[in-house]
Design an enzyme around this catalytic site. Structure first.
Site, PDB file in Angstrom:
ATOM      1  N   GLY A  70       2.640  -0.146   8.274  1.00 41.12           N
ATOM      2  CA  GLY A  70       4.169  -0.563   7.849  1.00 41.12           C
ATOM      3  C   GLY A  70       5.017   0.156   8.838  1.00 41.12           C
TER       4      GLY A  70
ATOM      5  N   ALA B 186       0.092  -7.390   9.558  1.00 40.55           N
ATOM      6  CA  ALA B 186       0.609  -8.012   8.649  1.00 40.55           C
ATOM      7  C   ALA B 186       2.136  -7.839   8.757  1.00 40.55           C
ATOM      8  CB  ALA B 186      -0.024  -7.606   7.314  1.00 40.55           C
ATOM      9  N   THR B 187       2.445  -6.433   8.418  1.00 43.54           N
ATOM     10  CA  THR B 187       4.180  -6.507   8.358  1.00 43.54           C
ATOM     11  C   THR B 187       4.629  -6.713   9.495  1.00 43.54           C
ATOM     12  OG1 THR B 187       3.518  -4.381   6.998  1.00 43.54           O
ATOM     13  CG2 THR B 187       5.573  -4.401   7.999  1.00 43.54           C
TER      14      THR B 187
ATOM     15  N   ALA C 178      -3.203  -1.584  11.564  1.00 42.85           N
ATOM     16  CA  ALA C 178      -1.923  -0.922  11.314  1.00 42.85           C
ATOM     17  C   ALA C 178      -1.196  -0.188  12.277  1.00 42.85           C
ATOM     18  CB  ALA C 178      -2.414   0.324  10.312  1.00 42.85           C
ATOM     19  N   GLY C 179       0.099  -0.303  12.130  1.00 49.10           N
ATOM     20  CA  GLY C 179       0.945   0.437  13.331  1.00 49.10           C
ATOM     21  C   GLY C 179       1.630  -0.475  14.184  1.00 49.10           C
TER      22      GLY C 179
ATOM     23  N   LYS D 276     -12.803  -5.579   3.631  1.00 48.60           N
ATOM     24  CA  LYS D 276     -12.043  -4.642   4.486  1.00 48.60           C
ATOM     25  C   LYS D 276     -11.817  -3.363   3.649  1.00 48.60           C
ATOM     26  CE  LYS D 276      -7.744  -3.372   6.468  1.00 48.60           C
ATOM     27  NZ  LYS D 276      -6.183  -3.426   6.502  1.00 48.60           N
TER      28      LYS D 276
END
Length: 256
Positions: free
Chosen positions: A163, A211-212, A189-190, A102
């Site tokens: 994040g 992830a976050t 992301a986001g 990645k």
């Protein structure tokens, strides 16, 4: 969670995955919580930041992924130049015996937005070196096309900065990327909550990476399960075909 039997698996390059939810490992409180979340998510592919992992260490993230039979996807998080990213990918290939990566090349630590010039340069170099490259990119249809033309196996546009949990800020751009792409589009992301993941799939994405949203949730395993269900629901809704939007009401049953 297994996909609906009528739906095809996720195919990236020469590999297939039953789950369309790709997980990250950053931000987890501890390995025990991370393990619960990974199991609840049903993920088969999980990113690992090579700058934060000692591949030769004891019971760590890599050992956990091996035990759970989850494929690790090394990433180049923290790299600011193409040269840094290429070197990190090469080290990951040696440490994990994989040519999958990645690719992340960010412009600065405040926004963590991809640097398009360095990103494209790194992608071209890694593809030429035989890597299977999955680049984290801006929600820019032109850049996504350039990355695909360079030989990337997928394109991974952001929904919002890493994040932030802001969801998908520019859904039209994601739709344009999907419409033009000949490789899988993975929303990266986001993501903040399950509805964001469902929307990504409804917009046409092949998978979602997050992830976050899970690791920093109040109850990570529960959120992981919600994300798995949301990705599946969004895909099923897209395949089912939503009704067209109408200005006026239309009764579903006879009125007379």
């Amino acid at each position: 969670m297994a996909e609906h039997p009528d739906l095809p698996p996720l195919r990236i390059a020469d590999r297939e995955f039953g789950s369309r939810l790709i997980m990250g490992t950053g931000g987890a409180e501890n390995l025990a919580v991370l393990e619960e979340a990974l199991v609840a998510s049903g993920t088969e592919l999980t990113t690992v930041a090579m700058r934060r992992v000692d591949a030769a260490g004891g019971t760590g993230v890599l050992d956990l992924l091996k035990r759970l039979e989850i494929t690790p996807l090394p990433n180049t998080a923290g790299c600011r130049t193409a040269a840094e990213a290429v070197l990190t990918a090469q080290l990951a290939a040696e440490a994990l015996d994989t040519t999958w990566v990645k690719l992340e090349v960010v412009a600065d630590e405040r926004t963590l937005l991809p640097d398009p010039i360095e990103l494209l340069s790194a992608a071209e170099q890694l593809v030429d070196a035989g890597f299977t490259v999955l680049p984290y990119t801006n929600d820019d249809p032109v850049l996504a096309r350039r990355l695909e033309d360079a030989g990337c196996a997928a394109v991974m546009p952001l929904g919002a900065p890493i994040g932030t949990g802001l969801g998908i800020g520019n859904p039209h751009n994601i739709e344009m990327i999907v419409a033009a792409a000949g490789v899988p589009v993975i929303l990266d992301a986001g993501i903040g909550t399950a509805s964001d993941a469902a929307l990504a799939m409804e917009l046409g994405c092949s998978a979602v990476l997050l992830a976050t949203a899970v690791t920093r949730a109040k109850r990570p395993p529960l959120m992981a399960a919600a994300m798995a269900d949301a990705v599946r629901a969004g895909l099923l809704a897209r395949e089912a075909g939503r009704i067209p939007k109408r200005f006026w009401a239309q009764a579903s049953s006879p009125q007379r």
